[in-house]
Design an enzyme around this catalytic site. Sequence first.
Site, short mmCIF file in Angstrom:
data_model
loop_
_atom_site.label_atom_id
_atom_site.label_comp_id
_atom_site.label_asym_id
_atom_site.label_seq_id
_atom_site.Cartn_x
_atom_site.Cartn_y
_atom_site.Cartn_z
N HIS A 1 22.45 39.56 60.41
CA HIS A 1 21.75 38.36 60.88
C HIS A 1 20.33 38.25 60.34
CE1 HIS A 1 24.59 37.50 64.51
NE2 HIS A 1 25.09 37.14 63.35
N ARG B 1 30.09 26.86 50.16
CA ARG B 1 30.85 27.95 50.81
C ARG B 1 30.84 27.72 52.32
NH1 ARG B 1 27.19 30.46 47.22
NH2 ARG B 1 28.17 31.42 45.39
N ARG C 1 34.51 24.06 49.67
CA ARG C 1 35.60 25.04 49.58
C ARG C 1 36.05 25.38 51.00
NH1 ARG C 1 34.36 30.73 46.84
NH2 ARG C 1 33.25 31.06 48.81
N GLU D 1 41.35 31.83 40.49
CA GLU D 1 40.82 33.19 40.51
C GLU D 1 41.91 34.21 40.25
OE1 GLU D 1 37.99 32.96 44.32
OE2 GLU D 1 39.84 31.80 44.44
N ASN E 1 33.98 35.62 39.38
CA ASN E 1 33.82 36.95 39.99
C ASN E 1 35.18 37.57 40.30
OD1 ASN E 1 31.18 36.15 39.89
ND2 ASN E 1 30.86 36.11 42.09
N ASP E 2 36.00 36.84 41.07
CA ASP E 2 37.32 37.37 41.41
C ASP E 2 38.24 37.37 40.20
OD1 ASP E 2 37.46 38.39 44.00
OD2 ASP E 2 37.56 36.40 44.91
N ARG F 1 35.13 45.40 42.30
CA ARG F 1 33.70 45.05 42.14
C ARG F 1 32.81 45.88 43.04
NH1 ARG F 1 32.63 39.18 43.35
NH2 ARG F 1 34.39 39.34 44.76
N CYS G 1 32.37 28.39 38.66
CA CYS G 1 31.38 28.44 39.74
C CYS G 1 31.00 29.86 40.14
CB CYS G 1 31.88 27.68 40.97
SG CYS G 1 33.37 28.38 41.69
#
Length: 754
Positions: free
Chosen positions: A368, A475, A511, A610, A633-634, A644, A681
């Site tokens: 948080h 996101r 997304r 992905e 990334n994926d 990763r 992206c």
Amino acid sequence: MAAATPSVSRRLLARLRDVMAGGGSAEERLDKVVQLIAADMVAEVCSCYVMRAGEVLELFATEGLKKDAVHKTRLRVGEGLVGDVAAHARPLALADAQSHPHFAYRPETGEEIFHSLMGVPIIRGGRVVGVLVVQNRTQRHYSDEEIETLETVAMVLAELVASGELVSREELVPVDGNALLPLRLEGLRLNGGVGIGVAVLHQPRITIRRLVAEDPEIELERLRLALTSIKTALDELFSRPEMRDGEHRDVLETYRMFTEDKGWLSRIGEAIRTGLTADAAVQKVHEDTRARMSQVTDPYLRERLHDFEDLANRLLQHLAGEGGPASRGELPADAILIARTMGPMELFDYDPKRLRALVLEEGSPTMHVAIVARALDIPVVGRCKEVLDKVEVLDPVIVDGDNAQVFLRPPDDIRDIFSDAIRQRQQRAAHYARLKDLPANTRDGESVRLMMNAGLLLDMQHLHDSGADGIGLYRTELPFMARSSLPDVDAQTQLYRKILDQAAGKPVVFRSLDVGGDKILPYWNPYDEDNPALGWRSIRITLDRPAVLRHQLRALLRAASGRELRIMFPMIAEVAELVQARRVLDLEIEHERESGNQLPVAIKVGTMLEVPALAFQLDALLPLVDFVSIGSNDLAQFLFAVDRGNPRISERYDPLAPAMLSFIKSVADKCKAAGVPLSVCGEMAGRPLEAMSLIACGVHILSVSSPSIGPVKTMIRSLEVGPLRAYLATLLRLPDRSLRDKLKAFAIDHGVIL
């Protein structure tokens, strides 16, 4: 023996208080303490082991064992029953201790005649500093009340053990970097940026001077008043203009719920009834919670401990009648805040205009305080081990959030380098600002759309400042992760409407919920999986729990009423999954139509690419979608079969390898032939050299973080893509593991600004 009662515990605590306040050396007082405990608990043995350097527990005092064993008997943490208590920071009660597999016999103690054993950890500052043990000749079954009594006694004893009178504090401090020498520490990037300043140690610990209560009812009332004061302070914070919207408000709403946690508060109440003051009870329950949860591997549970720590520290401040950190002196103009961990409320105790960075010994991107720090644009480095042991107040510090490094007492040359880097960063920022309204066109006339990635409402302010063409990836999971329960349709609708309002007509691609793997929600119990990146995550979760997906799609449809809506489904591995997701969307469209609600003027549906398997179904996929977005990334993770999160192999493969670029080029060619827009992206799109390569592969939409828009646009406007495309075609046939050096050389030779 009858179970220990609160009155017995209070009587024992009162006697201990007299001994602790009496004269004599620390060891003499400790000898009296173990005698008193043995007599009061009707035990033939009471022993106290103290932690020494090298994680060794040494017998410091005993009543019942051979006195010659004092300072001679030693056990490593994890060795024997005493070592087991220290290793796991939890009590152990055995009727037949010698039959336990961890029993370790020390002949010098003479303990072979004692059968039963109860041991509890002595905890101070979240660390085990010793172990307190009682033993009996008979096979005695210790009750829960007796264990609770011994834990309470251990809490009082912790003040003596940790005082430095028995073992000097210097003995337990790591020697590396403890001298006033320059030191570089590695950590985890929680928020990028660079901060230069002086160390301010966040040490909210309150010294508790009164441990034993005279009247439990008075202490319970003190606790109630302290909680009321905290809730009033929260209400005042919520009234601030900057707290009206955003995920950081959701974080503090969650924090408010901790002030009403019945289990936690009841344990504090029970500790007060055993004879502790409210202050000591809060400290005891907190130390016990922290030590036990340090053994927990679940990332969500570990992060929620930070909120309990914040609340416990704040309670102690109110009980002691002290203010926040501001009461301990004025904050330096350039403060680098250093803490073991922090809760979200604690960060608001400091003036954000004076904070240059935050360094934590613990932490994760989803904690948080990290969410709040990102909202305040403060660089953060987490998991910086032992930083508190190696830094002194007002030490010069440099925090490189981009590379997750912390420099303590840096020499002048290092300081000059970072000062220059900050100046250059400011100059580049001014240059990028001048490019804001200029098109992202190459020198030979090819147009590139630069979109922005976002995940917090606060990110939206950068959309217009950066000159981005829109939001290429919003996101939606981050607001879900900042809450303690699933947001309902109305809450989601309000958030998505605010996002579209602030976009002011620029396109926004939402997304759908992408959780699982390393993104844990507090209200879903994650399965234990050997490889969560390949497990139950993303679209697999929401298709298995269609109500969650339906509620999110319903909220998106309502938020986009009368406007265009763009929805993208993540981690689609086969066309059948997209068909199933679209079917859910169609159900929600029909639901809204039947309810008489106004629908969006247009609904565009896309998919993330992905999973490599989807690329082999492009002929079936492309007629069903309005756009495709590659998540680099994926994709790299799955294409190269590389974890990763594993530092040994995470950098083993380069996204500028022929295999990766050939894959992307083949997808781009098919999308172009079908007239379906393709974007990238992932992080790859935000680095100028990689972005240059993507454009050469035929990708003309890049969605990047807001700080990357300026550098990538600068590269685009200096690039002539025709010669690069021809050159890349020759490179893709090479057996090289990476084309990075060759592409970088091309950029230098052709004046491309990277």
